[in-house]
Motif scaffolding. Sequence first.
Motif, PDB file in Angstrom:
ATOM      1  N   VAL B 168       0.838  -1.197   0.000  1.00  0.00           N
ATOM      2  CA  VAL B 168       0.000   0.000   0.000  1.00  0.00           C
ATOM      3  C   VAL B 168       0.872   1.246   0.000  1.00  0.00           C
ATOM      4  CG1 VAL B 168      -1.623   1.348   1.345  1.00  0.00           C
ATOM      5  CG2 VAL B 168      -1.975  -1.111   1.082  1.00  0.00           C
ATOM      6  N   ALA B 169       1.885   1.245   0.813  1.00  0.00           N
ATOM      7  CA  ALA B 169       2.751   2.417   0.911  1.00  0.00           C
ATOM      8  C   ALA B 169       3.427   2.715  -0.415  1.00  0.00           C
ATOM      9  CB  ALA B 169       3.804   2.202   2.000  1.00  0.00           C
ATOM     10  N   ALA B 170       3.852   1.660  -1.109  1.00  0.00           N
ATOM     11  CA  ALA B 170       4.514   1.858  -2.402  1.00  0.00           C
ATOM     12  C   ALA B 170       3.566   2.521  -3.391  1.00  0.00           C
ATOM     13  CB  ALA B 170       5.000   0.526  -2.945  1.00  0.00           C
ATOM     14  N   ARG B 171       2.348   2.015  -3.446  1.00  0.00           N
ATOM     15  CA  ARG B 171       1.375   2.610  -4.370  1.00  0.00           C
ATOM     16  C   ARG B 171       1.071   4.055  -3.987  1.00  0.00           C
ATOM     17  NH1 ARG B 171      -0.958  -1.363  -7.555  1.00  0.00           N
ATOM     18  NH2 ARG B 171      -0.402  -3.429  -6.805  1.00  0.00           N
ATOM     19  N   GLN B 172       0.954   4.287  -2.717  1.00  0.00           N
ATOM     20  CA  GLN B 172       0.640   5.644  -2.281  1.00  0.00           C
ATOM     21  C   GLN B 172       1.805   6.591  -2.528  1.00  0.00           C
ATOM     22  OE1 GLN B 172      -0.756   5.088   1.761  1.00  0.00           O
ATOM     23  NE2 GLN B 172      -2.865   4.775   1.021  1.00  0.00           N
ATOM     24  N   PHE B 173       3.010   6.066  -2.379  1.00  0.00           N
ATOM     25  CA  PHE B 173       4.181   6.900  -2.663  1.00  0.00           C
ATOM     26  C   PHE B 173       4.158   7.379  -4.114  1.00  0.00           C
ATOM     27  CE2 PHE B 173       8.487   7.479  -4.251  1.00  0.00           C
ATOM     28  CZ  PHE B 173       9.033   8.332  -3.302  1.00  0.00           C
ATOM     29  N   MET B 174       3.940   6.434  -5.016  1.00  0.00           N
ATOM     30  CA  MET B 174       3.916   6.812  -6.430  1.00  0.00           C
ATOM     31  C   MET B 174       2.733   7.727  -6.741  1.00  0.00           C
ATOM     32  SD  MET B 174       6.639   5.676  -7.738  1.00  0.00           S
ATOM     33  CE  MET B 174       6.209   6.157  -9.416  1.00  0.00           C
ATOM     34  N   ALA B 175       1.599   7.422  -6.144  1.00  0.00           N
ATOM     35  CA  ALA B 175       0.412   8.250  -6.388  1.00  0.00           C
ATOM     36  C   ALA B 175       0.663   9.688  -5.920  1.00  0.00           C
ATOM     37  CB  ALA B 175      -0.800   7.660  -5.674  1.00  0.00           C
ATOM     38  N   LEU B 176       1.288   9.816  -4.755  1.00  0.00           N
ATOM     39  CA  LEU B 176       1.578  11.156  -4.241  1.00  0.00           C
ATOM     40  C   LEU B 176       2.626  11.856  -5.090  1.00  0.00           C
ATOM     41  CD1 LEU B 176       1.639  10.420  -0.395  1.00  0.00           C
ATOM     42  CD2 LEU B 176       0.038  11.922  -1.600  1.00  0.00           C
ATOM     43  N   ALA B 177       3.616  11.085  -5.531  1.00  0.00           N
ATOM     44  CA  ALA B 177       4.724  11.693  -6.273  1.00  0.00           C
ATOM     45  C   ALA B 177       4.250  12.347  -7.570  1.00  0.00           C
ATOM     46  CB  ALA B 177       5.802  10.658  -6.576  1.00  0.00           C
ATOM     47  N   ASN B 178       3.230  11.788  -8.196  1.00  0.00           N
ATOM     48  CA  ASN B 178       2.759  12.453  -9.411  1.00  0.00           C
ATOM     49  C   ASN B 178       1.309  12.909  -9.320  1.00  0.00           C
ATOM     50  OD1 ASN B 178       1.362   9.991  -9.974  1.00  0.00           O
ATOM     51  ND2 ASN B 178       3.252   9.201 -10.865  1.00  0.00           N
ATOM     52  N   ALA B 179       0.896  13.209  -8.084  1.00  0.00           N
ATOM     53  CA  ALA B 179      -0.476  13.685  -7.880  1.00  0.00           C
ATOM     54  C   ALA B 179      -0.770  14.940  -8.689  1.00  0.00           C
ATOM     55  CB  ALA B 179      -0.724  13.939  -6.396  1.00  0.00           C
ATOM     56  N   GLU B 180       0.240  15.766  -8.858  1.00  0.00           N
ATOM     57  CA  GLU B 180       0.006  17.060  -9.505  1.00  0.00           C
ATOM     58  C   GLU B 180       0.272  17.030 -11.011  1.00  0.00           C
ATOM     59  OE1 GLU B 180       1.961  20.168  -7.158  1.00  0.00           O
ATOM     60  OE2 GLU B 180       1.587  18.909  -5.401  1.00  0.00           O
ATOM     61  N   LEU B 181       0.566  15.838 -11.517  1.00  0.00           N
ATOM     62  CA  LEU B 181       0.854  15.740 -12.950  1.00  0.00           C
ATOM     63  C   LEU B 181      -0.315  15.139 -13.719  1.00  0.00           C
ATOM     64  CD1 LEU B 181       4.463  14.286 -12.599  1.00  0.00           C
ATOM     65  CD2 LEU B 181       3.762  16.683 -12.662  1.00  0.00           C
ATOM     66  N   GLN B 182      -1.337  14.721 -12.986  1.00  0.00           N
ATOM     67  CA  GLN B 182      -2.418  13.962 -13.604  1.00  0.00           C
ATOM     68  C   GLN B 182      -3.124  14.712 -14.736  1.00  0.00           C
ATOM     69  OE1 GLN B 182      -2.861  10.802 -13.155  1.00  0.00           O
ATOM     70  NE2 GLN B 182      -1.161  10.877 -11.710  1.00  0.00           N
ATOM     71  N   THR B 183      -3.452  15.973 -14.488  1.00  0.00           N
ATOM     72  CA  THR B 183      -4.179  16.716 -15.520  1.00  0.00           C
ATOM     73  C   THR B 183      -3.325  16.856 -16.772  1.00  0.00           C
ATOM     74  OG1 THR B 183      -5.264  17.948 -13.751  1.00  0.00           O
ATOM     75  CG2 THR B 183      -5.522  18.776 -15.987  1.00  0.00           C
ATOM     76  N   THR B 184      -2.038  17.111 -16.582  1.00  0.00           N
ATOM     77  CA  THR B 184      -1.142  17.194 -17.733  1.00  0.00           C
ATOM     78  C   THR B 184      -1.104  15.869 -18.498  1.00  0.00           C
ATOM     79  OG1 THR B 184       0.220  18.786 -16.538  1.00  0.00           O
ATOM     80  CG2 THR B 184       1.196  17.760 -18.466  1.00  0.00           C
ATOM     81  N   PHE B 185      -1.011  14.774 -17.750  1.00  0.00           N
ATOM     82  CA  PHE B 185      -0.995  13.463 -18.392  1.00  0.00           C
ATOM     83  C   PHE B 185      -2.242  13.248 -19.234  1.00  0.00           C
ATOM     84  CE2 PHE B 185       1.841  11.446 -14.950  1.00  0.00           C
ATOM     85  CZ  PHE B 185       2.969  11.816 -15.658  1.00  0.00           C
ATOM     86  N   MET B 186      -3.370  13.631 -18.676  1.00  0.00           N
ATOM     87  CA  MET B 186      -4.663  13.435 -19.319  1.00  0.00           C
ATOM     88  C   MET B 186      -4.636  13.852 -20.778  1.00  0.00           C
ATOM     89  SD  MET B 186      -7.720  12.489 -18.104  1.00  0.00           S
ATOM     90  CE  MET B 186      -8.438  11.980 -16.553  1.00  0.00           C
TER      91      MET B 186
END
Lengths: 229, 229
Positions: B168-186
């Motif tokens: 869980v921590a690993a997934r959350q780490f990655m999710a947090l690390a690019n939380a602010e890039l999601q809209t750009t990725f979209m």
Amino acid sequence: MKLGVSPDIVPSRGHEAKRVSIMDAASEVFCRESFAGANIDMIAAEAGVSRQTIYNHHGDKEKLFVAIVRDLTERCNAGIFATISTFPDQPKDLEADLIAFAVRMNRNCICNRDGKFLRKLIQTEGERYPELFAEWREQGPGRTWPAIAARFARLAHAGFLDIDDPDVAARQFMALANAELQTTFMLGGTPDEDEVLQSATHGVRTFLRAFGKRQPAANASKQGALANA
Amino acid sequence: MKLGVSPDIVPSRGHEAKRVSIMDAASEVFCRESFAGANIDMIAAEAGVSRQTIYNHHGDKEKLFVAIVRDLTERCNAGIFATISTFPDQPKDLEADLIAFAVRMNRNCICNRDGKFLRKLIQTEGERYPELFAEWREQGPGRTWPAIAARFARLAHAGFLDIDDPDVAARQFMALANAELQTTFMLGGTPDEDEVLQSATHGVRTFLRAFGKRQPAANASKQGALANA
DNA sequence: ACAAATTTAGACACTCTTGTCCAATTCGTC
DNA sequence: GACGAATTGGACAAGAGTGTCTAAATTTGT
């Protein structure tokens, strides 16, 4: 009489029913096959309508596509704002209330049919319709993120959370809430209720470990409870 | 010889050079236009190669597509494992080291050309090639997530973090690390270096607020003390 | 029941794409 | 320079999809 938007006259029930049926089928097919891969006959078949009817209603393939994206954007926004309005401003049980909110957000806005379709269409065709998706961006993320951030800011101001930057916190909240659904999303799957609850629960727990006050503002009766995991 | 569009650097000679050039152009075009929207002539033009050469090399459009996904999967996996091997097992400055790791992960695996292309192809065509993408899933996420989780587990065991469930921590780490890039990725965009750093910094800070030991000491002599603090 | 509007099925012209074939040319290598 | 392999461009048949048109059938409102 020319076809088009006729604000006064309601065409008929049958007519409108076909329109809806076409939109449903078209979003399904565009989403599954991509714009280039979809063809009008598929959509007609899936809508239970003749091909000509589609042309009567929407003119051509591209206009149909644009209409669908607009429609999905509108419906998704409505859903998101409706869900935001259920944000727990005065939580009784902060963790439980935030988990429930995260579940609602995921279930009603991210994992549902409209959310899934809109997300996929944006990812798939976004680059080819810059102005259409710029519109989406303004109406969607451009308005929903600030709204979510405002709720978190209020919650922090009320003493329930310890947040520096509400915008960042809002994004991180959502990222954490569906951190465990990403792989499923990737392949176009729909997470089941359990997965959504799991992801939301883990996400909110982590969120509160980061942003929760040590002692819940309301009653600080038993502080030992929260150390447990 | 008439030269067409030669976007690449040196048209280094040889059979193999053409193969590479075709693969590059094809991934670009498949990614931009989707499988159905791409056509061989586009790819040929972008590769600076005649259409026939593509058929000579790859047989048909579908075989070319499959070859590309396999190739991207392989290269992305290599990149991810290479980056995982730079995980800070004995961090001097935990926050700085994790931020640097998150940036590397984002820059070298998520935001780079291969990562972007593979992600989009999976999202766009995943449902149409179940066995191909099942393969990706096993080779990719199926092996990389446990590897990342293992590193976090080790870090926790060494007393640097307080983690219950490393997966869980690993997934959350990655999710947090690019939380602010999601809209750009979209929209298929590529976040610039600053955005990546921003997102990673905020993400890691939150991650450490949730999972960091109160006292960053390397010696875990008094591990019981912090539970109630 | 009648008239207007709508839908339908099929045929159609047109365009685009795939994949093949082939003769001429170029490239890599000796 | 010469030989074999690879590449090229162009023509080609076959198939698929778009959008139009028509006349007949159906639905709708009055």
